[in-house]
Structure formats: C-alpha cells, structure tokens
Design an enzyme around this catalytic site. Structure first.
Site, short mmCIF file in Angstrom:
data_model
loop_
_atom_site.label_atom_id
_atom_site.label_comp_id
_atom_site.label_asym_id
_atom_site.label_seq_id
_atom_site.Cartn_x
_atom_site.Cartn_y
_atom_site.Cartn_z
N ILE A 118 -8.27 0.33 10.94
CA ILE A 118 -9.04 1.32 10.76
C ILE A 118 -10.85 0.84 10.01
O ILE A 118 -9.91 -0.07 8.97
CB ILE A 118 -8.28 3.49 10.00
CG1 ILE A 118 -7.78 1.98 8.36
CG2 ILE A 118 -7.41 3.40 10.94
CD1 ILE A 118 -7.29 3.63 7.43
N PHE A 163 -5.64 6.02 0.17
CA PHE A 163 -4.44 4.37 -0.37
C PHE A 163 -5.04 4.18 -1.08
O PHE A 163 -5.55 3.48 -1.80
CB PHE A 163 -4.98 3.68 1.15
CG PHE A 163 -4.48 4.06 2.29
CD1 PHE A 163 -3.62 4.05 2.74
CD2 PHE A 163 -5.58 4.64 3.02
CE1 PHE A 163 -3.14 4.15 4.32
CE2 PHE A 163 -5.54 5.09 4.34
CZ PHE A 163 -4.25 4.69 5.28
N TYR A 173 -8.78 8.30 11.05
CA TYR A 173 -8.05 8.18 12.71
C TYR A 173 -8.35 8.96 13.20
O TYR A 173 -8.13 9.99 14.70
CB TYR A 173 -6.69 8.82 12.78
CG TYR A 173 -5.76 7.05 11.98
CD1 TYR A 173 -5.37 6.36 12.65
CD2 TYR A 173 -4.92 7.04 10.81
CE1 TYR A 173 -4.25 5.17 12.18
CE2 TYR A 173 -4.07 5.66 10.26
CZ TYR A 173 -4.11 5.07 11.16
OH TYR A 173 -3.24 4.05 11.16
N PHE A 222 2.32 9.55 3.49
CA PHE A 222 2.57 9.36 5.07
C PHE A 222 3.23 8.06 5.35
O PHE A 222 3.89 7.63 6.76
CB PHE A 222 1.72 9.85 5.94
CG PHE A 222 0.69 8.77 6.01
CD1 PHE A 222 -0.06 8.02 6.36
CD2 PHE A 222 -0.55 9.30 4.92
CE1 PHE A 222 -1.12 7.36 5.85
CE2 PHE A 222 -1.45 9.16 4.47
CZ PHE A 222 -1.96 7.81 5.14
N ASP A 223 2.99 6.90 4.75
CA ASP A 223 3.64 5.40 4.50
C ASP A 223 2.90 5.19 3.33
O ASP A 223 2.32 4.90 2.38
CB ASP A 223 2.42 4.91 5.55
CG ASP A 223 3.34 3.68 6.03
OD1 ASP A 223 4.44 3.05 6.12
OD2 ASP A 223 2.02 3.05 7.01
N TYR A 261 0.81 -1.22 -0.38
CA TYR A 261 -0.10 -0.33 -0.42
C TYR A 261 0.72 1.04 0.15
O TYR A 261 1.86 1.51 0.20
CB TYR A 261 -1.08 0.25 1.32
CG TYR A 261 0.02 0.16 2.40
CD1 TYR A 261 0.32 1.27 3.09
CD2 TYR A 261 0.31 -0.75 3.53
CE1 TYR A 261 0.90 1.80 4.50
CE2 TYR A 261 0.92 -0.61 3.68
CZ TYR A 261 0.57 0.06 4.94
OH TYR A 261 1.61 0.08 6.26
#
Length: 248
Positions: free
Chosen positions: A175, A218, A201, A157-158, A147
C-alpha cells in the site's frame, strides 16, 4: 466486478447453510459440529456486516433463504437480481466508508499533533519511535520488517510479531502508505505509520477484516534491506556478415 460477484456468492451460500443449521438446534453449541456451525454464523455475520442490515432487512434475507430451503415459489430469483444485489452492496459500502472517514478525522488531527509526528503531502503521519542506523530502502528494494497493524479503535487486524515470522516484500508493491513510510526508515529503526484510507485500502477496504474507508495504524520495525537482483544483460547479437562484392 468478478471479485464482487464471488464475494456475493460466498455470502449467499453461508446464509443458506446457516439458516438450515438454525432450525436444527437453537441451544448453546456443545459438540464440535455445533461449534463449527456457530463459527460459521460468526463468519457470516462479519460478511453481512458490509450491508449494515436493519432488523427488518435481515428478516427479508431469512425469508428468502427459508423459502428456498422449503422449495416454495420464490418472490425474486437470485439470477435476476444479481445486479441489484451488487448495487446495494456498492451503495452500503460507500455509506460505511464515509462513516469510517468521519470517525477517523479527529484521530488523524490528534495523531498529527503528537511529539515527533510528521504529516506528509499524501496524508501519511510518520512518527519515529527508534532511530535506525542501517541502510535506508528505496521503493525498488526488498525489505524485511516486523509489524503490528490496528484500526483506530485499537483492534489488531494483523501482526507478524504474533506469527513469529517477519514479513519480506518488495517495498514498491505494498500500500502507498507503506511504500512512503518505510522508505523514511533505516534498518534497526521503529516507526508508527498512520495511514488514511486514501493511501491504505481505499473505500473498498478488505472486508470483513478491514472496513472500507478505514484509517490504519502500523508499528513497523525495519530489519533488513536487500537490493533486487540485477537483470541479466541481454545477449549481444552477432554482427551481420558482410556480403562480398561480386567480381565483374
């Protein structure tokens, strides 16, 4: 509440160290130690960003740390103002979260209009990129996926792709956006999940990386699905021995 207090302590320690460092040198960092202190300042700025301090407010922060470092009599003791600091933190977080939600509104509206996009009752916007042909997971399954996660401005961010290692996790323990979205996929497929903060979140976010109230995007590739191991059956209890009737 405990996590919030720990976060506040980290901020206070970072501010203290940073202000001591500022007085030592103001030139551009050259040595590794200077660069480490510079990086500390960057990290501190990210942590303080949740307060959205004005220039004047930041001066009060600096004054407090300077007075403490110089051993002066303090106008306000941290222990006496812990509750006030936490209240300020919560108030600023709520304002920031609301701003994030307002910024996300037009993005969510446009994302829902994209080709093949499906908006569900939860607010998830699911957009298939590539259809899979393998197993379709349930919330009780363990999935393996690659992902990339970004904010609505495109900031990443990831990314498991950058790490070169796919993530494996129980689908029911992430989540809500992921639990719902990945459950729509089949192994071998790719999809885009647009997650409003309510199913990501929330208002708390994951500062300083993910702001409170942030909508997340995502791109997910489902690689594998595993069923959790079946629980071992409980051993059967031996039947109780029958008492023999006494002879009269």
């Amino acid at each position: 509440m405990i996590q919030e207090r720990n976060f506040m302590r980290k901020i206070i320690i970072c501010v203290f160290v940073l202000l001591l460092a500022v007085s030592a040198w103001a030139a551009a960092p050259e040595t590794e130690d200077q660069k480490a202190l510079y990086a500390l300042g960057v990290d501190l700025a990210k942590k303080l960003s949740v307060f959205n301090l004005t220039t004047d407010e930041y001066e009060f922060v600096k004054q407090g740390m300077t007075d403490a470092a110089a051993g002066k009599k303090l106008v306000a003791e941290p222990e006496a103002y812990t509750q006030n600091i936490n209240q300020l933190y919560q108030a600023r977080m709520q304002v920031a979260a609301q701003k994030q939600k307002e910024l996300a509104t037009p993005y969510l509206e446009n994302a829902a209009k994209e080709k093949n996009a499906q908006k569900t009752a939860s607010g998830l916007i699911y957009q298939e990129i590539k259809a899979g042909t393998g197993a379709q997971p349930k919330a009780s399954d363990i999935v393996t996926a690659h992902y990339i996660g970004t904010l609505i401005d495109g900031k990443e961010f990831d990314s498991s792709v950058k790490r070169g290692q796919p993530a494996e996790f129980p689908l029911g323990q992430v989540i809500p956006c992921w639990t719902e979205g990945v459950a729509k996929m089949k192994v071998g497929g790719k999809a885009k999940l647009v997650c409003p903060s309510d199913i990501a979140y929330g208002d708390q976010g994951r500062p300083p990386i993910i702001p409170g109230g942030a909508t997340l995007v995502f791109e997910v590739e489902l690689l594998d699905v595993k069923h959790p191991p079946a629980a071992a059956p409980e051993p059967k209890k031996a039947p109780a021995a029958k008492k023999k009737a006494k002879k009269k």
